[in-house]
Write an enzyme that holds these catalytic residues in place. Sequence first.
Site, PDB file in Angstrom:
ATOM      1  N   GLY A   1       0.839  -1.182   0.000  1.00 48.75           N
ATOM      2  CA  GLY A   1       0.000   0.000   0.000  1.00 48.75           C
ATOM      3  C   GLY A   1       0.877   1.236   0.000  1.00 48.75           C
ATOM      4  N   THR A   2       0.368   2.325  -0.523  1.00 46.09           N
ATOM      5  CA  THR A   2       1.230   3.494  -0.684  1.00 46.09           C
ATOM      6  C   THR A   2       0.832   4.645   0.232  1.00 46.09           C
ATOM      7  OG1 THR A   2      -0.035   3.963  -2.702  1.00 46.09           O
ATOM      8  CG2 THR A   2       2.076   2.895  -2.970  1.00 46.09           C
ATOM      9  N   THR A   3       0.216   5.704  -0.253  1.00 47.29           N
ATOM     10  CA  THR A   3       0.189   6.958   0.489  1.00 47.29           C
ATOM     11  C   THR A   3      -1.076   7.159   1.327  1.00 47.29           C
ATOM     12  OG1 THR A   3       1.487   7.900  -1.309  1.00 47.29           O
ATOM     13  CG2 THR A   3       0.529   9.437   0.255  1.00 47.29           C
TER      14      THR A   3
ATOM     15  N   ALA B   1       3.966   5.194  -7.484  1.00 46.83           N
ATOM     16  CA  ALA B   1       3.270   4.169  -6.707  1.00 46.83           C
ATOM     17  C   ALA B   1       1.952   4.663  -6.130  1.00 46.83           C
ATOM     18  CB  ALA B   1       4.170   3.669  -5.573  1.00 46.83           C
TER      19      ALA B   1
END
Length: 281
Positions: free
Chosen positions: A53-55, A233
């Site tokens: 998972g990113t931001t 991403a």
Amino acid sequence: MEPSTARNFPGQALPPAYLTPGSSSFTDFLRNAAPELMPDREAPHSHVEAPHGTTIVALTFRGGVLLAGDRRATMGNVIAQRDMEKVYVTDDYSAVGIAGTAGIALEMVRLYAVELEHYEKLEGVSLSLDGKANKLATMLRGNLEGAIAGLAVLPLFVGYDPEADDPERAGRIVTYDITGGRYNETAGYHAVGSGSVFAKSALKKRHDPEAGLDAAVRSAVESLYDAADDDTATGGPDLSRRIYPSVVTVTGPEGAVRLPEERAAAVAEEVVEYRRQHPGG
């Protein structure tokens, strides 16, 4: 006990661990009764390629705090999932966003939510806000071996303190490192994940602690748009697939609630349209 009796009264066939009094911690019970279900089980000896998972961003506003995240999960240079949920309501007054190894992060946040509910049912009261933050830190420390092997989880915790002296300033943001260290963020905003440096730069300019809920949601979506603009991403609003950022707000009157998708969509579409008309920012 006869086999037929066990079938008719399955509760009487439960293992002793289910009937033995213990602590109010569901995690301790699970570790003793079914350790194979724990997210912090033995880590692999080599690096594992898994979806990440990113931001995630968090910011306070007048009367509460919110948590928002993009929807993209990546695996190396490949998009593993476009519509992953990374922001979760964990109890009446708290929420957690997850960045890092997706599978372990999802297990951890689900177990954390059960842990809070289990404690409240056994003790008759909910944990304090500091207690909730500390409980998540303890679970992170249990995953240290996995983090060293490259399966790190980096949560972002937000909560509302009903006991705060000033209800307008009762929203709290807590961040963590992979060892379980916890830190109270006093600036009123924070971000984690691969696009966090860009999101935090955007929030530094846009965050207004005196703003209301609507302005805070707009600032969160703007910051995620900026992160997606510079970080491959992080996924921006996908209008063609109707995939928009996830937002959870935590306030005194309503508690922790997920922003309706149509409202998140409206804000995201406004941001995209504004950026189209003002490509320079």
